[in-house]
Write an enzyme that holds these catalytic residues in place. Sequence first.
Site, PDB file in Angstrom:
ATOM      1  N   ASN A   8     -22.715 -35.987   3.169  1.00 21.81           N
ATOM      2  CA  ASN A   8     -22.126 -37.103   2.432  1.00 21.81           C
ATOM      3  C   ASN A   8     -21.011 -36.537   1.561  1.00 21.81           C
ATOM      4  O   ASN A   8     -21.280 -35.902   0.541  1.00 21.81           O
ATOM      5  CB  ASN A   8     -23.218 -37.764   1.575  1.00 21.81           C
ATOM      6  CG  ASN A   8     -22.671 -38.879   0.699  1.00 21.81           C
ATOM      7  OD1 ASN A   8     -21.504 -39.253   0.807  1.00 21.81           O
ATOM      8  ND2 ASN A   8     -23.523 -39.412  -0.162  1.00 21.81           N
ATOM      9  N   LYS A  10     -18.878 -38.126  -0.127  1.00 17.31           N
ATOM     10  CA  LYS A  10     -18.633 -38.977  -1.308  1.00 17.31           C
ATOM     11  C   LYS A  10     -17.129 -39.178  -1.512  1.00 17.31           C
ATOM     12  O   LYS A  10     -16.397 -39.298  -0.550  1.00 17.31           O
ATOM     13  CB  LYS A  10     -19.326 -38.369  -2.542  1.00 17.31           C
ATOM     14  CG  LYS A  10     -20.806 -38.089  -2.297  1.00 17.31           C
ATOM     15  CD  LYS A  10     -21.561 -37.827  -3.552  1.00 17.31           C
ATOM     16  CE  LYS A  10     -23.000 -37.500  -3.206  1.00 17.31           C
ATOM     17  NZ  LYS A  10     -23.860 -37.364  -4.365  1.00 17.31           N
ATOM     18  N   HIS A  93     -27.330 -45.893  -0.885  1.00 16.58           N
ATOM     19  CA  HIS A  93     -27.346 -44.637  -1.645  1.00 16.58           C
ATOM     20  C   HIS A  93     -27.556 -44.982  -3.123  1.00 16.58           C
ATOM     21  O   HIS A  93     -27.073 -46.011  -3.596  1.00 16.58           O
ATOM     22  CB  HIS A  93     -26.022 -43.892  -1.443  1.00 16.58           C
ATOM     23  CG  HIS A  93     -26.052 -42.505  -1.990  1.00 16.58           C
ATOM     24  ND1 HIS A  93     -25.904 -42.234  -3.326  1.00 16.58           N
ATOM     25  CD2 HIS A  93     -26.226 -41.299  -1.377  1.00 16.58           C
ATOM     26  CE1 HIS A  93     -25.992 -40.927  -3.524  1.00 16.58           C
ATOM     27  NE2 HIS A  93     -26.195 -40.336  -2.355  1.00 16.58           N
ATOM     28  N   GLU A  95     -26.195 -43.967  -5.690  1.00 19.71           N
ATOM     29  CA  GLU A  95     -24.937 -44.178  -6.437  1.00 19.71           C
ATOM     30  C   GLU A  95     -24.403 -45.594  -6.200  1.00 19.71           C
ATOM     31  O   GLU A  95     -23.794 -46.186  -7.083  1.00 19.71           O
ATOM     32  CB  GLU A  95     -23.916 -43.090  -6.049  1.00 19.71           C
ATOM     33  CG  GLU A  95     -24.327 -41.751  -6.656  1.00 19.71           C
ATOM     34  CD  GLU A  95     -23.824 -40.520  -5.944  1.00 19.71           C
ATOM     35  OE1 GLU A  95     -22.936 -40.637  -5.066  1.00 19.71           O
ATOM     36  OE2 GLU A  95     -24.337 -39.425  -6.254  1.00 19.71           O
ATOM     37  N   GLU A 160     -34.319 -39.776  -1.226  1.00 22.33           N
ATOM     38  CA  GLU A 160     -33.465 -39.037  -2.148  1.00 22.33           C
ATOM     39  C   GLU A 160     -33.907 -39.330  -3.584  1.00 22.33           C
ATOM     40  O   GLU A 160     -33.486 -40.344  -4.167  1.00 22.33           O
ATOM     41  CB  GLU A 160     -32.012 -39.466  -1.984  1.00 22.33           C
ATOM     42  CG  GLU A 160     -31.441 -39.195  -0.620  1.00 22.33           C
ATOM     43  CD  GLU A 160     -29.951 -38.920  -0.698  1.00 22.33           C
ATOM     44  OE1 GLU A 160     -29.538 -37.835  -0.293  1.00 22.33           O
ATOM     45  OE2 GLU A 160     -29.217 -39.783  -1.200  1.00 22.33           O
ATOM     46  N   GLY A 166     -27.296 -34.098  -6.912  1.00 26.51           N
ATOM     47  CA  GLY A 166     -26.168 -33.509  -7.629  1.00 26.51           C
ATOM     48  C   GLY A 166     -26.559 -32.798  -8.914  1.00 26.51           C
ATOM     49  O   GLY A 166     -25.706 -32.492  -9.740  1.00 26.51           O
ATOM     50  N   SER A 205     -29.886 -31.997  -3.668  1.00 25.88           N
ATOM     51  CA  SER A 205     -29.588 -30.579  -3.929  1.00 25.88           C
ATOM     52  C   SER A 205     -30.074 -29.648  -2.812  1.00 25.88           C
ATOM     53  O   SER A 205     -30.535 -28.537  -3.080  1.00 25.88           O
ATOM     54  CB  SER A 205     -30.152 -30.153  -5.290  1.00 25.88           C
ATOM     55  OG  SER A 205     -29.562 -30.927  -6.321  1.00 25.88           O
TER      56      SER A 205
HETATM   57  C1  PEP Z   1     -26.510 -37.181  -1.940  1.00 26.35           C
HETATM   58  O1  PEP Z   1     -25.744 -37.656  -2.740  1.00 26.35           O
HETATM   59  O2  PEP Z   1     -26.844 -37.831  -0.947  1.00 26.35           O
HETATM   60  C2  PEP Z   1     -27.017 -35.838  -2.197  1.00 26.35           C
HETATM   61  C3  PEP Z   1     -28.135 -35.504  -1.640  1.00 26.35           C
HETATM   62  O3  PEP Z   1     -26.285 -35.052  -3.049  1.00 26.35           O
HETATM   63  P1  PEP Z   1     -26.559 -33.511  -3.428  1.00 26.35           P
HETATM   64  O4  PEP Z   1     -26.898 -32.787  -2.150  1.00 26.35           O
HETATM   65  O5  PEP Z   1     -25.275 -33.032  -4.034  1.00 26.35           O
HETATM   66  O6  PEP Z   1     -27.706 -33.500  -4.380  1.00 26.35           O
END
Ligand code: PEP
Length: 245
Positions: A8, A10, A93, A95, A160, A166, A205
């Site tokens: 992703n 973003k 997601h 976000e 998630e 993040g 992460s």
């Molecule tokens: C995401 O936003 O889907 C995600 C998993 O981000 P990160 O790997 O940076 O934690």
Amino acid sequence: MPQLIAGNWKMHCLAAEAIALAKGVAAGAQGITADLVVCPTALHIAAVAQALQGSPVAVGGQDCHQSKQGAHTGDIAAPMLRDAGAAWVILGHSERRHNHGETDELVREKTLAAVAAGLTPIVCVGETADQRAGGQETDIVGWQLAGSLPKPFSGVVAYEPVWAIGTGKTATDEDVATMHAFIREELVRQFGDAGAIIRILYGGSVKAANAASLLAVPHVGGALVGGASLNAQEFLAIARAAQAG
Ligand code: PEP
């Protein structure tokens, strides 16, 4: 079924950077048994799809509108993503849920629109830190699954935990095992036999250093990768840690 490793990107990368990143992923993708998807901003889907032509790496969007067309200034319809070269789309997601107030019902409508357009949806669920601290994580995820997934559902679920996105904080293998077993049970309860084979990704992460152990947890069908997907070598290292299935 092979594991799925989805990146992703973003709101990162100008066009030239996105094309270079895609070419870097494609250059190292031969021999990787996992399914690979990269999800650039919608503006770059066509260019990234072209850069990936002839490679095993597919392209996805990061969101779509629930209508297939109409007066929705600034939005992007699922058939437009498909037309630009996407085969996948991330939906719900955290976000989007938090920044844009997306509800489970809206995510479900978007999922239907995505499937109707020929896209495979990756539907995200996950609890916040406060919800986990209150012992509500399975309730929250159960409600999100019940509300966000249409019946029948042909797609992928991504667990998630919001507190792991993040932040550099990863859920422990035990947390992931518990939640993925719960999600599997819920999917089987909702969809019967079909629920037993829906891939359930872990996201939060994930990086090369922790991928192998996370991807070996039962019911983990791959990873949704944010920050680490912006580096082709790191993303490929995660993909190499994936199970062939
Ligand atoms: C995401 O936003 O889907 C995600 C998993 O981000 P990160 O790997 O940076 O934690």
